[in-house]
Design a protein around this motif. Structure first.
Motif, PDB file in Angstrom:
ATOM      1  N   ASP A  84       0.826  -1.203   0.000  1.00  0.00           N
ATOM      2  CA  ASP A  84       0.000   0.000   0.000  1.00  0.00           C
ATOM      3  C   ASP A  84       0.861   1.253   0.000  1.00  0.00           C
ATOM      4  O   ASP A  84       0.531   2.251  -0.647  1.00  0.00           O
ATOM      5  N   GLN A  87       1.822   2.392  -3.423  1.00  0.00           N
ATOM      6  CA  GLN A  87       0.722   3.042  -4.132  1.00  0.00           C
ATOM      7  C   GLN A  87       0.482   4.442  -3.578  1.00  0.00           C
ATOM      8  O   GLN A  87       0.258   5.385  -4.338  1.00  0.00           O
ATOM      9  N   ILE A  91       0.957   8.075  -5.728  1.00  0.00           N
ATOM     10  CA  ILE A  91      -0.033   9.131  -5.836  1.00  0.00           C
ATOM     11  C   ILE A  91       0.462  10.415  -5.187  1.00  0.00           C
ATOM     12  O   ILE A  91       0.240  11.521  -5.690  1.00  0.00           O
ATOM     13  N   ASP A  97      -2.962   7.136 -11.075  1.00  0.00           N
ATOM     14  CA  ASP A  97      -3.441   5.775 -10.841  1.00  0.00           C
ATOM     15  C   ASP A  97      -2.241   4.848 -10.712  1.00  0.00           C
ATOM     16  O   ASP A  97      -1.101   5.231 -11.019  1.00  0.00           O
ATOM     17  N   LYS A 111      -8.349   1.359 -17.404  1.00  0.00           N
ATOM     18  CA  LYS A 111      -7.767   2.495 -16.696  1.00  0.00           C
ATOM     19  C   LYS A 111      -7.249   3.551 -17.671  1.00  0.00           C
ATOM     20  O   LYS A 111      -7.437   4.759 -17.464  1.00  0.00           O
ATOM     21  N   TRP A 183     -13.769   8.463 -11.309  1.00  0.00           N
ATOM     22  CA  TRP A 183     -13.357   7.218 -11.958  1.00  0.00           C
ATOM     23  C   TRP A 183     -14.545   6.612 -12.692  1.00  0.00           C
ATOM     24  O   TRP A 183     -15.625   6.471 -12.124  1.00  0.00           O
ATOM     25  N   VAL A 189     -10.719   0.647  -9.119  1.00  0.00           N
ATOM     26  CA  VAL A 189     -10.099   1.633  -8.246  1.00  0.00           C
ATOM     27  C   VAL A 189      -9.605   0.955  -6.975  1.00  0.00           C
ATOM     28  O   VAL A 189     -10.355   0.241  -6.312  1.00  0.00           O
ATOM     29  N   GLU A 190      -8.334   1.163  -6.635  1.00  0.00           N
ATOM     30  CA  GLU A 190      -7.796   0.623  -5.394  1.00  0.00           C
ATOM     31  C   GLU A 190      -8.543   1.253  -4.213  1.00  0.00           C
ATOM     32  O   GLU A 190      -8.935   2.422  -4.252  1.00  0.00           O
ATOM     33  N   THR A 193      -7.376   4.712  -2.967  1.00  0.00           N
ATOM     34  CA  THR A 193      -7.020   5.743  -3.947  1.00  0.00           C
ATOM     35  C   THR A 193      -7.697   7.075  -3.647  1.00  0.00           C
ATOM     36  O   THR A 193      -7.064   8.134  -3.693  1.00  0.00           O
ATOM     37  N   ASN A 197      -5.854  10.651  -2.496  1.00  0.00           N
ATOM     38  CA  ASN A 197      -6.033  11.899  -3.239  1.00  0.00           C
ATOM     39  C   ASN A 197      -6.586  13.004  -2.348  1.00  0.00           C
ATOM     40  O   ASN A 197      -6.161  14.159  -2.444  1.00  0.00           O
TER      41      ASN A 197
END
Length: 229
Positions: A84, A87, A91, A97, A111, A183, A189-190, A193, A197
């Motif tokens: 995680d 990721q 971001i 993404d 995506k 999205w 989508v994770e 995410t 953001n």
């Protein structure tokens, strides 16, 4: 024709991506010199960047950050790192993404197409008039969040999230509405995410000394509020 810039040091994976994208009439450009990624980016002027993390010289986080300083061109990180934190860090450094290797080509294309639609296609147009609340102005035309003496450049998703929050002020925007608006298909989508953001956007409000903050309304969504004095 959309131009895709592919920054990937594994030639087999790069070739697979190029072959698949080319079937859908994308113009593909693969990195030629890893020490000159910004120069190549400026020459190509791509509509989308596919970025690996483990690269020669500097990693993909570094290059994503550099690109974000110049452009709001969407960036998708494609990496074998599955934690995680990777990721989140992607971001945090400007990516829009994150796709983990090995990946489904169907998910990859979903995506890519979704991000291109959000940036340039039928969902890209929005009112460019500014919105001011308290000491903070959202300027869609320049893609910036501004106060009297400070400003911050936003990514595409930050711009879209900000606009929804500003337009709804002082009401709560449901998490599902934010996901659906930003999205195309939440299936891809994770889980974290949106939260990442929002967290990045909060720091941009703080950096420009905004009197506004984004509150999490547990079980509902997010709300833009004026800080209590």
């Amino acid at each position: 024709m959309y131009k895709i810039y592919i920054v990937e040091d594994d030639k087999n994976i790069a070739s697979l991506i190029v072959e698949h994208l080319s079937k859908y009439q994308f113009e593909c450009h693969t990195v030629q010199q890893f020490q000159h990624i910004i120069e190549e980016f400026n020459d190509i002027q791509p509509h989308l960047v596919i970025m690996d993390i483990n690269l020669p010289t500097f990693d993909g986080y570094f290059w994503s950050r550099k690109i974000r300083q110049l452009s709001i061109c969407p960036i998708i990180i494609v990496s074998a790192r599955v934690n995680d934190i990777d990721q989140v860090y992607g971001i945090e450094n400007g990516a829009d993404d994150f796709i983990t290797k090995p990946f489904s080509l169907d998910v990859f294309m979903a995506k890519v197409n979704g991000l291109l639609r959000r940036t340039y296609g039928e969902y890209a147009s929005f009112d460019t008039s500014t919105i001011t609340i308290a000491n903070t102005t959202l300027n869609p035309d320049t893609v910036r969040l501004q106060t009297d003496s400070n400003e911050s450049l936003l990514t595409l998703k930050e711009m879209q999230l900000s606009k929804l929050l500003f337009e709804a002020y002082p009401n709560v925007v449901a998490r599902q509405k934010l996901l659906s608006a930003i999205w195309d298909d939440e299936t891809f989508v994770e889980e974290n995410t949106l939260s990442v953001n929002i967290g990045r956007l909060r720091r941009k409000f703080e950096a420009i000394h905004s009197q506004l903050e984004i509150k999490t309304i547990r079980g509902l969504g997010y709300q833009l509020v004026e800080e209590e004095k």
